[in-house]
Design a protein around this motif. Structure first.
Motif, short mmCIF file in Angstrom:
data_model
loop_
_atom_site.label_atom_id
_atom_site.label_comp_id
_atom_site.label_asym_id
_atom_site.label_seq_id
_atom_site.Cartn_x
_atom_site.Cartn_y
_atom_site.Cartn_z
N MET A 184 1.09 5.10 2.77
CA MET A 184 0.04 5.32 1.86
C MET A 184 -0.25 6.81 1.97
O MET A 184 -0.62 7.35 2.77
CB MET A 184 -1.37 4.63 2.12
CG MET A 184 -0.99 3.09 2.31
SD MET A 184 -0.05 2.26 0.90
CE MET A 184 -1.65 2.42 -0.40
N PHE A 185 -0.29 7.51 0.88
CA PHE A 185 -0.65 8.89 0.55
C PHE A 185 -1.98 9.21 -0.19
O PHE A 185 -2.51 8.24 -0.93
CB PHE A 185 0.60 9.74 -0.35
CG PHE A 185 1.79 9.54 0.26
CD1 PHE A 185 2.15 10.76 0.92
CD2 PHE A 185 2.55 8.41 0.41
CE1 PHE A 185 3.45 10.95 1.56
CE2 PHE A 185 3.87 8.69 1.13
CZ PHE A 185 4.35 9.71 1.69
N ALA A 186 -2.47 10.36 0.37
CA ALA A 186 -3.71 10.81 -0.25
C ALA A 186 -3.55 11.60 -1.70
O ALA A 186 -4.02 11.80 -2.45
CB ALA A 186 -4.63 11.63 0.60
N ASP A 187 -2.37 12.36 -1.48
CA ASP A 187 -1.99 13.46 -2.48
C ASP A 187 -0.43 13.18 -2.71
O ASP A 187 0.26 12.10 -2.22
CB ASP A 187 -2.41 14.64 -2.67
CG ASP A 187 -2.26 15.30 -1.45
OD1 ASP A 187 -1.11 14.93 -0.58
OD2 ASP A 187 -3.03 16.06 -0.86
N ARG A 188 0.15 14.41 -2.88
CA ARG A 188 1.58 14.23 -3.13
C ARG A 188 2.58 14.50 -1.92
O ARG A 188 3.34 13.48 -1.53
CB ARG A 188 2.21 15.67 -3.92
CG ARG A 188 3.78 15.56 -4.23
CD ARG A 188 4.11 16.83 -5.12
NE ARG A 188 5.44 16.64 -5.37
CZ ARG A 188 6.33 15.99 -6.26
NH1 ARG A 188 5.58 15.09 -7.01
NH2 ARG A 188 7.51 16.08 -6.03
N ASP A 189 1.72 14.99 -0.94
CA ASP A 189 2.65 15.13 0.53
C ASP A 189 2.04 14.76 1.69
O ASP A 189 2.48 14.41 2.60
CB ASP A 189 2.75 16.65 0.55
CG ASP A 189 3.75 17.28 -0.43
OD1 ASP A 189 4.81 16.74 -0.84
OD2 ASP A 189 3.28 18.19 -1.15
N VAL A 190 0.65 14.48 1.62
CA VAL A 190 -0.19 14.12 2.82
C VAL A 190 -0.33 12.81 2.86
O VAL A 190 -1.05 12.02 1.82
CB VAL A 190 -1.58 14.95 2.66
CG1 VAL A 190 -2.40 14.60 3.99
CG2 VAL A 190 -1.26 16.50 2.71
N PHE A 191 -0.04 12.08 3.83
CA PHE A 191 -0.28 10.73 4.01
C PHE A 191 -1.39 10.17 5.11
O PHE A 191 -1.66 10.94 5.96
CB PHE A 191 0.99 9.69 4.42
CG PHE A 191 1.65 9.89 5.82
CD1 PHE A 191 0.84 8.90 6.71
CD2 PHE A 191 2.46 10.90 6.25
CE1 PHE A 191 1.22 8.95 8.25
CE2 PHE A 191 2.77 10.72 7.56
CZ PHE A 191 2.30 9.83 8.47
N ASN A 192 -2.02 8.97 4.86
CA ASN A 192 -3.11 8.61 5.70
C ASN A 192 -2.84 7.60 6.56
O ASN A 192 -2.91 7.69 7.65
CB ASN A 192 -4.25 7.92 4.63
CG ASN A 192 -4.78 9.01 3.76
OD1 ASN A 192 -5.12 9.93 4.15
ND2 ASN A 192 -5.03 8.25 2.60
N LEU A 193 -1.75 6.68 6.18
CA LEU A 193 -1.41 5.43 7.02
C LEU A 193 0.19 4.99 6.95
O LEU A 193 0.68 5.12 5.76
CB LEU A 193 -2.31 4.14 6.73
CG LEU A 193 -3.70 4.40 7.19
CD1 LEU A 193 -4.52 3.13 6.69
CD2 LEU A 193 -3.80 4.30 8.57
N LYS A 194 0.58 4.85 7.97
CA LYS A 194 2.14 4.45 7.76
C LYS A 194 1.94 3.04 8.51
O LYS A 194 1.63 2.90 9.70
CB LYS A 194 2.95 5.38 8.51
CG LYS A 194 4.55 4.80 8.52
CD LYS A 194 5.38 5.95 9.16
CE LYS A 194 5.29 6.12 10.54
NZ LYS A 194 6.24 6.94 11.01
N THR A 195 2.68 1.92 8.00
CA THR A 195 2.77 0.79 8.61
C THR A 195 4.39 0.20 8.46
O THR A 195 5.13 0.36 7.53
CB THR A 195 1.99 -0.39 7.71
OG1 THR A 195 0.48 -0.08 7.39
CG2 THR A 195 1.94 -1.67 8.30
N GLU A 196 4.57 -0.27 9.77
CA GLU A 196 5.98 -0.75 10.02
C GLU A 196 5.85 -2.23 10.41
O GLU A 196 5.00 -2.73 11.22
CB GLU A 196 6.62 -0.04 11.27
CG GLU A 196 7.00 1.46 10.80
CD GLU A 196 7.52 2.17 11.87
OE1 GLU A 196 7.68 1.49 13.24
OE2 GLU A 196 7.84 3.26 11.88
N VAL A 197 6.72 -3.02 9.42
CA VAL A 197 6.69 -4.39 9.79
C VAL A 197 8.04 -5.06 10.17
O VAL A 197 9.01 -4.58 10.01
CB VAL A 197 6.26 -5.11 8.09
CG1 VAL A 197 6.01 -6.61 8.16
CG2 VAL A 197 5.14 -4.38 7.38
N THR A 198 7.58 -6.05 11.14
CA THR A 198 8.81 -6.63 11.54
C THR A 198 8.87 -8.35 11.02
O THR A 198 7.78 -9.04 10.94
CB THR A 198 8.87 -6.72 12.97
OG1 THR A 198 8.78 -5.59 13.45
CG2 THR A 198 9.91 -7.35 13.82
#
Length: 296
Positions: free
Chosen positions: A90-104
């Motif tokens: 999930m990104f706040a703008d074009r390049d900066v992301f807030n959260l990354k989720t990896e799913v199994t």
């Protein structure tokens, strides 16, 4: 104009309704599906960037990347060959992301583990899902590396596909946060969600209708506590995707419903998915959503 103060207030209310229902309907972490993004085919990844559009004094279009445009989130999804999302950023703008989720997933394509990282790749929390196929039950726990503590966040009855049918959500002190019930059609599309307070009074309801492609045509969300409702109506003409979105916001303290109408035009890739969506309100271009899609 669309972004006059009264319209901004309505948009704020609408975003609040969407966020509140999502927070009580995602078992702790919301993972978008390819279908929710109106994607078809053997998609490997998609990068979505919504832009707010303004025209400067020289009549040139200026684009500013934003966090979301209603249901179009600023995000990146990576899917496996079965079409299930294995990574979401999930990104706040074009390049900066807030959260990354990896799913199994397990062999039945059921979520079993979700790891959530911040922008520095530090693990914030880890969710573990377990299933009891005989009893048709599931549980979800969350582990916080910072404190070393693990909590039960969800226990639920499930259907044959292991989708939750009646769920209990818990706070970290083991008290009940809320209850939720779910209904599905034969294609596993979610038709109805009801969220209840701990005393079993209804908090929110959401009802959804779909077309033959499994894409949403009509959705209504009601907040009993806040006396608000949001109705979303998608119109499909010759395009395979919505050409119009009508948002109807009602609040009991208002004399009449407030409406915002958007029309869409698209550019497509070779696979028939849209890669650019122009969003118009009252004949004026107000948003552009761009997507970069890769395939298996």
């Amino acid at each position: 104009p669309i972004f006059a103060p009264i319209k901004q207030i309505i948009m704020k209310y609408i975003y609040t309704l969407i966020a509140l229902l999502t927070a009580t309907n995602t078992f702790g972490q919301n993972i978008f599906s390819l279908k929710e993004l109106f994607l078809k085919g053997n998609v490997k990844s998609v990068r979505v960037i919504p832009y707010q559009v303004k025209e400067n004094k020289k009549h040139r279009i200026q684009k500013t990347a934003v966090k979301k445009f209603y249901y179009d989130e600023n995000l990146f999804l990576l899917a496996n060959e079965q079409g299930y999302v294995v990574q979401q950023i999930m990104f706040a703008d074009r390049d900066v992301f807030n959260l990354k989720t990896e799913v199994t997933y397990d062999d039945n394509n059921r979520e079993t583990n979700l790891k959530v990282y911040d922008e520095t790749d530090t693990l914030l929390r880890e969710y573990t899902l377990t299933y009891d196929d005989k009893e048709k039950k599931m549980q979800k726990t969350v582990y916080f590396p910072k404190t070393g503590k693990e909590y039960l966040v969800l226990s639920s009855d499930t259907n044959k596909r292991s989708y939750p049918t009646y769920a209990t959500y818990y706070n970290t002190d083991e008290s009940i946060k809320n209850y939720s019930s779910y209904k599905y059609d034969k294609r596993d599309n979610q038709l109805e969600t009801k969220v209840y307070n701990p005393d079993k009074s209804i908090k929110y309801t959401k009802k959804t209708k779909y077309n033959k492609n499994g894409f949403v045509t009509h959705q209504i969300t009601k907040s009993n506590e806040k006396n608000k409702s949001l109705e979303t109506v998608y119109t499909y003409k010759k395009e395979p995707f919505p050409t119009e979105m009508l948002l109807i916001f009602e609040k009991k303290t208002h004399n009449k419903a407030k409406k915002i109408n958007y029309t869409f035009s698209y550019q497509y890739d070779e696979k028939g998915n849209w890669i650019e969506k122009k969003c118009f309100s009252e004949g004026k271009l107000v948003y552009i959503v761009e997507r970069e899609i890769t395939y298996y």
